[in-house]
Design an enzyme around this catalytic site. Structure first.
Site, PDB file in Angstrom:
ATOM      1  N   ASP A  91      38.301  26.516  50.983  1.00 20.81           N
ATOM      2  CA  ASP A  91      39.509  25.704  50.911  1.00 20.81           C
ATOM      3  C   ASP A  91      39.674  24.996  52.252  1.00 20.81           C
ATOM      4  OD1 ASP A  91      41.865  24.579  50.149  1.00 20.81           O
ATOM      5  OD2 ASP A  91      42.932  26.461  49.832  1.00 20.81           O
TER       6      ASP A  91
ATOM      7  N   GLY B 281      42.428  24.343  53.989  1.00 22.06           N
ATOM      8  CA  GLY B 281      43.559  24.731  54.821  1.00 22.06           C
ATOM      9  C   GLY B 281      44.849  24.041  54.427  1.00 22.06           C
TER      10      GLY B 281
ATOM     11  N   PHE C 131      46.621  24.092  51.629  1.00 24.17           N
ATOM     12  CA  PHE C 131      47.611  24.933  50.960  1.00 24.17           C
ATOM     13  C   PHE C 131      48.255  25.900  51.936  1.00 24.17           C
ATOM     14  CE2 PHE C 131      49.033  28.674  48.617  1.00 24.17           C
ATOM     15  CZ  PHE C 131      49.848  28.082  47.672  1.00 24.17           C
TER      16      PHE C 131
ATOM     17  N   ASP D 144      44.174  18.111  52.194  1.00 27.09           N
ATOM     18  CA  ASP D 144      45.186  17.386  51.424  1.00 27.09           C
ATOM     19  C   ASP D 144      46.589  17.819  51.806  1.00 27.09           C
ATOM     20  OD1 ASP D 144      44.953  19.946  50.339  1.00 27.09           O
ATOM     21  OD2 ASP D 144      45.489  19.285  48.334  1.00 27.09           O
TER      22      ASP D 144
ATOM     23  N   ASP E 179      40.221  30.129  40.976  1.00 35.61           N
ATOM     24  CA  ASP E 179      40.336  31.155  42.010  1.00 35.61           C
ATOM     25  C   ASP E 179      41.762  31.667  42.008  1.00 35.61           C
ATOM     26  OD1 ASP E 179      41.937  30.410  44.789  1.00 35.61           O
ATOM     27  OD2 ASP E 179      41.354  28.641  43.640  1.00 35.61           O
TER      28      ASP E 179
ATOM     29  N   CYS F 211      37.265  49.434  28.771  1.00 34.57           N
ATOM     30  CA  CYS F 211      36.598  48.890  29.956  1.00 34.57           C
ATOM     31  C   CYS F 211      35.425  49.772  30.367  1.00 34.57           C
ATOM     32  CB  CYS F 211      37.596  48.772  31.110  1.00 34.57           C
ATOM     33  SG  CYS F 211      36.890  48.137  32.650  1.00 34.57           S
TER      34      CYS F 211
ATOM     35  N   CYS G 217      33.912  49.475  33.471  1.00 35.14           N
ATOM     36  CA  CYS G 217      33.706  49.371  34.914  1.00 35.14           C
ATOM     37  C   CYS G 217      33.526  50.757  35.541  1.00 35.14           C
ATOM     38  CB  CYS G 217      34.871  48.630  35.574  1.00 35.14           C
ATOM     39  SG  CYS G 217      36.356  49.624  35.844  1.00 35.14           S
TER      40      CYS G 217
ATOM     41  N   CYS H 139      36.767  52.936  35.529  1.00 32.10           N
ATOM     42  CA  CYS H 139      37.171  53.492  34.240  1.00 32.10           C
ATOM     43  C   CYS H 139      36.202  54.542  33.715  1.00 32.10           C
ATOM     44  CB  CYS H 139      37.332  52.368  33.223  1.00 32.10           C
ATOM     45  SG  CYS H 139      38.793  51.341  33.511  1.00 32.10           S
TER      46      CYS H 139
ATOM     47  N   HIS I 139      38.176  47.564  39.444  1.00 35.57           N
ATOM     48  CA  HIS I 139      38.575  47.407  38.045  1.00 35.57           C
ATOM     49  C   HIS I 139      39.102  45.999  37.764  1.00 35.57           C
ATOM     50  CE1 HIS I 139      40.387  48.113  34.137  1.00 35.57           C
ATOM     51  NE2 HIS I 139      41.473  47.534  34.623  1.00 35.57           N
TER      52      HIS I 139
END
Length: 375
Positions: A91, A93, A95, A145, A266, A304, A306, A309, A335
């Protein structure tokens, strides 16, 4: 060539494709875990790759302040600094400067702000942002921006958008001056106003950039407003370019945006939620801190697969959280990231099979029912 984007299949406006970058291929639609300071909180690079992360996001603003470009340059760039061998998007910067409303001063040159670390005055301009991102060696570089606040009048949104368009021209000229190591994306601004969004898009297309992002959303606007902006804007975004919706969001927000033709996402939500005890499941979000989980020997989500889990119970995770044990945050993060990355894999598979619209209908109905049940 720093970027190649191929659309492989589509289902309505939704499409899946391949984004080829200097450090590898990213299958889209893609979710990028956020590694603000050159690390996705609580995760090693090997764990991220094991979860299926193909690209991560780093932040120019924070890395500029700590550890600084000189340190990262000494390592040969952000990839080596953080030991991540796959693509990185950074990014600009913009934001983060937006979030420092009481500490910043914006003019045509750029932004001056007080460092949130030590209060010193710092300047960030389109040129400085490009210089820092060149040092970082990002595969995808975001233009600097002026993120428009919500709500904003049409006049305020117009002035902000036009400033962003002047800045992106400076970004392009400066970044390309010495040979660009990454692909520069422009950011469509314009607030909630369709005419301003279209004007912003037209200005960006004249620059011939290899990718486009939609910014200025996920800043407090109601969901119907966000979806309206996407419905009015995305059909005019060239199909040959990757489309990135910045900072969004909840799983249902991602599904809604893919339905409208977005390719990249994201959000800090999966990692931040994990640190605060909120875990995503196939039937909604649970708060592991609630007493109902104290003696629950079952997994976070029976559906799940993962690591968390398959090895640990809700009761154990609640115990770790109450004792402020670091392992609790790690297991929750594993998770939640698995949940997001698995969702993206299922989205891609359903688009390829021509069944995404049915998948989205069922998924959104399930999420809505879960939210209603927890209200």
């Amino acid at each position: 060539m720093t970027l190649r984007f191929d659309v492989l299949s589509s289902d309505g406006a939704a499409r899946c494709g391949q984004l080829t970058l200097r450090h590898g291929v990213v299958e889209t639609p893609a979710f990028m875990p956020v590694g603000t300071y050159g690390t996705v909180k609580a995760m090693s690079p090997e764990e991220l790759a094991g979860l299926g992360a193909q690209i991560v996001l780093g932040n120019t603003f924070h890395l500029m302040l700590r550890p600084g470009p000189k340190v990262i340059a000494a390592h040969g760039g952000l990839h080596r600094f953080m030991n991540w061998r796959r693509p990185i998007l950074t990014d600009s910067g913009g934001f983060q400067v937006f979030s420092l409303a009481k500490l910043r001063r914006i003019d045509e040159a750029g932004v001056r702000f007080r460092s949130p670390i030590d209060g010193s005055e710092v300047q960030l301009t389109p040129e400085i942002s490009m210089d820092v991102q060149r040092v970082l060696g990002s595969d995808i570089v975001m233009a600097f921006d002026d993120c428009t606040a919500y709500p904003a009048t049409h006049e305020a949104a117009r002035l902000s958008m036009e400033r962003s368009m002047r800045w992106v021209g400076r970004c392009r000229d400066h970044y390309a001056r010495e040979g660009a190591p990454g692909a520069l994306f422009g950011i469509v601004q314009g607030g909630m106003y369709g005419d301003l969004r279209r004007a912003s898009l037209e200005a960006l297309l004249e620059l011939g950039l290899p990718g486009l992002a939609v910014g200025g959303l996920a800043v407090g606007e109601p969901e119907p407003e966000r979806l309206r902006v996407l419905e009015e804007l995305v059909p005019y975004m060239p199909a040959a370019l990757p489309r990135y919706l910045m900072g969004v969001g909840r799983p249902e927000d991602i599904v809604q945006a893919v339905l409208r033709g977005i390719d990249m996402f994201d959000c800090v939500m999966p990692t931040r939620h994990a640190r605060n005890g909120h875990l995503f499941t196939s039937t909604g979000v649970i708060n592991i801190r609630n007493a109902v989980h104290q003696e629950d020997t079952g997994p976070v989500d029976p559906a799940c697969g993962c690591y968390t889990c398959t090895h640990y119970s809700r009761s154990y995770l609640r115990h770790l959280d109450r004792c402020n044990e670091i392992l609790g945050s790690r297991l929750g993060t594993i998770h939640n990231l698995h949940f997001y990355l698995d969702l993206m894999a299922r989205i891609r598979a359903s688009i390829a099979a021509g069944g995404f619209r049915a998948f989205a209908r069922d998924y959104l109905a399930t999420r809505q029912a879960a939210t209603a049940a927890m209200a």
